[in-house]
Enzyme design. Structure first.
Site, PDB file in Angstrom:
ATOM      1  N   ASP A 252      27.553 -30.943  25.397  1.00 56.22           N
ATOM      2  CA  ASP A 252      26.498 -31.613  26.162  1.00 56.22           C
ATOM      3  C   ASP A 252      26.941 -33.046  26.390  1.00 56.22           C
ATOM      4  OD1 ASP A 252      24.162 -32.620  27.232  1.00 56.22           O
ATOM      5  OD2 ASP A 252      23.113 -32.734  25.310  1.00 56.22           O
TER       6      ASP A 252
ATOM      7  N   HIS B 260      11.796 -37.258  32.392  1.00 54.10           N
ATOM      8  CA  HIS B 260      12.837 -36.648  31.548  1.00 54.10           C
ATOM      9  C   HIS B 260      13.578 -37.718  30.753  1.00 54.10           C
ATOM     10  CE1 HIS B 260      16.094 -34.026  30.392  1.00 54.10           C
ATOM     11  NE2 HIS B 260      15.545 -33.011  31.036  1.00 54.10           N
TER      12      HIS B 260
ATOM     13  N   GLY C  56      21.949 -44.552  27.295  1.00 55.43           N
ATOM     14  CA  GLY C  56      21.359 -44.827  25.981  1.00 55.43           C
ATOM     15  C   GLY C  56      22.384 -45.410  25.022  1.00 55.43           C
ATOM     16  N   ASP C  57      23.617 -44.945  25.091  1.00 53.66           N
ATOM     17  CA  ASP C  57      24.667 -45.472  24.215  1.00 53.66           C
ATOM     18  C   ASP C  57      25.029 -46.895  24.606  1.00 53.66           C
ATOM     19  OD1 ASP C  57      25.287 -43.721  22.132  1.00 53.66           O
ATOM     20  OD2 ASP C  57      26.256 -42.339  23.518  1.00 53.66           O
TER      21      ASP C  57
ATOM     22  N   SER D 278      21.475 -41.990  20.333  1.00 58.50           N
ATOM     23  CA  SER D 278      20.947 -42.530  21.599  1.00 58.50           C
ATOM     24  C   SER D 278      19.731 -41.730  22.081  1.00 58.50           C
ATOM     25  CB  SER D 278      22.034 -42.552  22.673  1.00 58.50           C
ATOM     26  OG  SER D 278      22.481 -41.244  22.961  1.00 58.50           O
ATOM     27  N   HIS D 279      19.550 -40.497  21.574  1.00 55.54           N
ATOM     28  CA  HIS D 279      18.423 -39.677  22.042  1.00 55.54           C
ATOM     29  C   HIS D 279      17.498 -39.237  20.900  1.00 55.54           C
ATOM     30  CE1 HIS D 279      20.814 -40.015  25.593  1.00 55.54           C
ATOM     31  NE2 HIS D 279      19.758 -39.632  26.284  1.00 55.54           N
TER      32      HIS D 279
ATOM     33  N   LYS E  12      36.928 -36.508  39.220  1.00 56.95           N
ATOM     34  CA  LYS E  12      36.480 -35.212  38.678  1.00 56.95           C
ATOM     35  C   LYS E  12      35.046 -35.324  38.117  1.00 56.95           C
ATOM     36  CE  LYS E  12      41.246 -33.997  37.674  1.00 56.95           C
ATOM     37  NZ  LYS E  12      42.220 -33.437  36.736  1.00 56.95           N
TER      38      LYS E  12
ATOM     39  N   LEU F 238      36.055 -28.547  17.864  1.00 58.08           N
ATOM     40  CA  LEU F 238      35.206 -28.045  18.940  1.00 58.08           C
ATOM     41  C   LEU F 238      34.042 -29.005  19.144  1.00 58.08           C
ATOM     42  CD1 LEU F 238      34.823 -24.245  18.077  1.00 58.08           C
ATOM     43  CD2 LEU F 238      36.046 -25.230  20.030  1.00 58.08           C
ATOM     44  N   PRO F 239      33.620 -29.211  20.412  1.00 55.76           N
ATOM     45  CA  PRO F 239      32.362 -29.929  20.622  1.00 55.76           C
ATOM     46  C   PRO F 239      31.271 -29.267  19.778  1.00 55.76           C
ATOM     47  CG  PRO F 239      33.434 -29.443  22.727  1.00 55.76           C
ATOM     48  CD  PRO F 239      34.224 -28.725  21.670  1.00 55.76           C
TER      49      PRO F 239
ATOM     50  N   ARG G  47      30.831 -32.165  15.098  1.00 57.92           N
ATOM     51  CA  ARG G  47      30.320 -33.401  14.498  1.00 57.92           C
ATOM     52  C   ARG G  47      28.808 -33.274  14.255  1.00 57.92           C
ATOM     53  NH1 ARG G  47      27.007 -36.995  15.712  1.00 57.92           N
ATOM     54  NH2 ARG G  47      26.678 -35.934  17.709  1.00 57.92           N
TER      55      ARG G  47
ATOM     56  N   ALA H 123      26.953 -36.652  29.206  1.00 56.58           N
ATOM     57  CA  ALA H 123      26.658 -37.357  30.446  1.00 56.58           C
ATOM     58  C   ALA H 123      27.903 -37.277  31.317  1.00 56.58           C
ATOM     59  CB  ALA H 123      26.334 -38.823  30.140  1.00 56.58           C
TER      60      ALA H 123
HETATM   61  P1  NDP Z   1      29.092 -37.566  23.750  1.00 61.35           P
HETATM   62  O1  NDP Z   1      30.216 -38.248  24.459  1.00 61.35           O
HETATM   63  O2  NDP Z   1      28.580 -38.181  22.504  1.00 61.35           O
HETATM   64  O3  NDP Z   1      29.476 -36.081  23.427  1.00 61.35           O
HETATM   65  C1  NDP Z   1      29.797 -35.192  24.456  1.00 61.35           C
HETATM   66  C2  NDP Z   1      30.144 -33.829  23.931  1.00 61.35           C
HETATM   67  O4  NDP Z   1      31.522 -33.826  23.575  1.00 61.35           O
HETATM   68  C3  NDP Z   1      29.395 -33.377  22.703  1.00 61.35           C
HETATM   69  O5  NDP Z   1      29.160 -32.010  22.783  1.00 61.35           O
HETATM   70  C4  NDP Z   1      30.353 -33.748  21.573  1.00 61.35           C
HETATM   71  O6  NDP Z   1      30.196 -32.937  20.414  1.00 61.35           O
HETATM   72  C5  NDP Z   1      31.674 -33.502  22.211  1.00 61.35           C
HETATM   73  N1  NDP Z   1      32.745 -34.333  21.685  1.00 61.35           N
HETATM   74  C6  NDP Z   1      32.728 -35.671  21.513  1.00 61.35           C
HETATM   75  N2  NDP Z   1      33.928 -36.078  21.018  1.00 61.35           N
HETATM   76  C7  NDP Z   1      34.694 -34.969  20.890  1.00 61.35           C
HETATM   77  C8  NDP Z   1      36.018 -34.728  20.438  1.00 61.35           C
HETATM   78  N3  NDP Z   1      36.796 -35.719  20.019  1.00 61.35           N
HETATM   79  N4  NDP Z   1      36.477 -33.457  20.444  1.00 61.35           N
HETATM   80  C9  NDP Z   1      35.705 -32.445  20.868  1.00 61.35           C
HETATM   81  N5  NDP Z   1      34.430 -32.613  21.316  1.00 61.35           N
HETATM   82  C10 NDP Z   1      33.947 -33.850  21.318  1.00 61.35           C
HETATM   83  O7  NDP Z   1      27.879 -37.360  24.780  1.00 61.35           O
HETATM   84  P2  NDP Z   1      27.270 -38.385  25.810  1.00 61.35           P
HETATM   85  O8  NDP Z   1      27.230 -39.717  25.154  1.00 61.35           O
HETATM   86  O9  NDP Z   1      27.933 -38.249  27.109  1.00 61.35           O
HETATM   87  O10 NDP Z   1      25.777 -37.836  25.948  1.00 61.35           O
HETATM   88  C11 NDP Z   1      24.886 -38.009  24.848  1.00 61.35           C
HETATM   89  C12 NDP Z   1      23.593 -37.325  25.119  1.00 61.35           C
HETATM   90  O11 NDP Z   1      22.906 -37.990  26.144  1.00 61.35           O
HETATM   91  C13 NDP Z   1      23.679 -35.869  25.555  1.00 61.35           C
HETATM   92  O12 NDP Z   1      22.967 -35.106  24.606  1.00 61.35           O
HETATM   93  C14 NDP Z   1      23.005 -35.817  26.910  1.00 61.35           C
HETATM   94  O13 NDP Z   1      22.217 -34.672  27.141  1.00 61.35           O
HETATM   95  C15 NDP Z   1      22.137 -37.052  26.845  1.00 61.35           C
HETATM   96  N6  NDP Z   1      21.846 -37.554  28.182  1.00 61.35           N
HETATM   97  C16 NDP Z   1      20.642 -37.245  28.735  1.00 61.35           C
HETATM   98  C17 NDP Z   1      20.349 -37.676  30.003  1.00 61.35           C
HETATM   99  C18 NDP Z   1      19.082 -37.307  30.671  1.00 61.35           C
HETATM  100  O14 NDP Z   1      18.925 -37.583  31.852  1.00 61.35           O
HETATM  101  N7  NDP Z   1      18.140 -36.685  30.000  1.00 61.35           N
HETATM  102  C19 NDP Z   1      21.303 -38.469  30.792  1.00 61.35           C
HETATM  103  C20 NDP Z   1      22.566 -38.666  30.114  1.00 61.35           C
HETATM  104  C21 NDP Z   1      22.807 -38.241  28.840  1.00 61.35           C
HETATM  105  P3  NDP Z   1      29.489 -33.564  19.099  1.00 61.35           P
HETATM  106  O15 NDP Z   1      28.048 -33.759  19.477  1.00 61.35           O
HETATM  107  O16 NDP Z   1      29.717 -32.585  18.031  1.00 61.35           O
HETATM  108  O17 NDP Z   1      30.177 -34.887  18.864  1.00 61.35           O
HETATM  109  O1  PYC Z   2      21.305 -41.942  28.178  1.00 61.96           O
HETATM  110  O2  PYC Z   2      21.849 -41.932  30.291  1.00 61.96           O
HETATM  111  C1  PYC Z   2      21.047 -41.719  29.371  1.00 61.96           C
HETATM  112  C2  PYC Z   2      19.717 -41.176  29.700  1.00 61.96           C
HETATM  113  C3  PYC Z   2      19.089 -41.169  30.890  1.00 61.96           C
HETATM  114  C4  PYC Z   2      17.873 -40.549  30.720  1.00 61.96           C
HETATM  115  C5  PYC Z   2      17.802 -40.169  29.431  1.00 61.96           C
HETATM  116  N1  PYC Z   2      18.936 -40.557  28.814  1.00 61.96           N
END
Ligand code: NDP
Ligand code: PYC
Length: 338
Positions: A178, A120, A187-188, A47-48, A230, A305-306, A309, A180
């Protein structure tokens, strides 16, 4: 012809730079943005990765981002570095502020970096991972656009507000998470819409506030925070710390600034770093070893651990020498060339 296109990491970087510079972004900003997209593609953070080019180009064409902004770094207070991104993208501003930020964190044990006035779009894990590679524990957070309803509410107020954390380890990769604070990153949800797939339950509601698994309806309605009250409280904390605290916009204000252009959000970002060598003094190594024992105990239970993957994906990419992206995405990116 397959549905996927194979690219080396150099080709990913070159493609992103070519598209961004062709749409008017300066070489320095294009390289900074492309590097993070390449690293996300390498670690299969789809997604990024290159997908973000679509939003970056939309942002450039909307005309509010300053494509050749030169960030200005201020030594704001003993523990605070401030970077004015001057309405440019955030990543070059981050590059500009990192050296003073790291120096202050190591000198005092802790420091904060506030980036202001930035567009951003990126994942935060590359930022905190870099700090952990310097031996620092670190947090990063930012608001986005008002897309997410607070728990118990019914209309968008919060951004998808990511929170990233990194912890340095004596051996192996730093521990990094890391995410959201919405149930799913926007993005997802967009990738679900592109793939025509239904969302998991409780991701969002439609414009009338009714639960739905239709990605387009959620994008048009409201997303939900993860974990009910939460996640909602964490999201609010991020609005406050990376908004008013650093003198920058909330997600509602970013959305208003956008005026319907659907460009990438415009706001600030807050990073905080802690130096274990300062906090724990001469005992730092033994305390870090205890931290390692805790992290190892999690893996010892068969849990993951996060970050695991991502690192597995990184190794796969290095072994194969390439990444794969959907052909449709590749064609959409090529179509961004003016
Ligand atoms: P994910 O739900 O894909 O992952 C969240 C975190 O949890 C990761 O560190 C992941 O590790 C870990 N994780 C996921 N599944 C497991 C599991 N089963 N056990 C243990 N750990 C797990 O992230 P999001 O979809 O919420 O976010 C994706 C990206 O979007 C992020 O990088 C975030 O910074 C970005 N984002 C940016 C925004 C912006 O404003 N710039 C806004 C929102 C999001 P792993 O990666 O190893 O799977
Ligand atoms: O995936 O939510 C998101 C996002 C917002 C800004 C950048 N990514």
């Amino acid at each position: 012809m397959t549905d996927m296109v194979s690219l080396t990491l150099d080709e990913v970087q070159a493609l992103a730079v070519r598209v961004l510079t062709a749409n008017g972004l300066s070489e320095a900003h294009a390289q900074a943005n492309a590097t993070v997209m390449r690293d996300c593609q390498r670690d299969e953070c789809h997604s990024h990765g290159l997908y973000r080019l679509i939003m970056c180009v939309k942002t450039l064409r909307a005309g509010k981002v300053v494509p050749d902004a030169v960030p200005e770094v201020f030594d704001h207070a003993p523990g605070v570095v401030r970077v004015d991104a001057k309405s440019g993208f955030s990543l070059l501003a981050l590059e500009a502020g990192l050296p003073m930020f790291i120096e202050k964190a190591k000198a005092s044990g802790t420091a904060a970096l506030a980036i202001n006035n930035c567009f951003h779009f990126s994942a935060l894990w590359p930022e905190v991972e870099r700090l952990a590679e310097e031996g620092l524990a670190a947090l990063a957070m930012n608001p986005s656009h008002a897309w997410v309803a607070p728990a118990g509410g019914n209309a968008p107020l919060f951004g998808t507000n990511p929170l990233a954390f990194a912890w340095p380890r004596a051996e192996g990769h730093p521990f990094v998470f890391d995410f959201a604070t919405s149930a799913m990153a926007r993005g997802d949800i967009e990738l679900y819409r592109r793939a025509g797939k239904p969302l998991p339950e409780n991701t969002g509601v439609d414009r009338q506030g009714s639960p739905t698994t239709d990605a387009a309806a959620v994008l048009d309605g409201a997303m939900l925070p993860f974990g009910g009250h939460k996640g909602s409280a964490l999201s609010l904390m991020i609005e406050l710390l990376a908004g008013p605290l650093i003198g920058d916009l909330t997600s509602v204000e970013s959305m208003a600034f956008d005026e319907g252009a659907e460009a990438t959000p415009f706001h600030g970002e807050l990073l905080i770093a802690f130096d274990p060598a300062r906090f724990a003094g001469g005992d730092a190594a033994s305390h870090l070893a205890r931290a390692d024992a805790l992290l190892n105990a999690i893996v010892g239970q068969g849990a993951r651990l996060p970050g695991e993957r991502r690192h597995a994906a990184r190794e796969r990419t290095f072994a194969s020498g390439h990444v794969e992206i959907p052909r449709k995405l590749y064609e959409d990116i090529e179509a961004l060339m003016p």
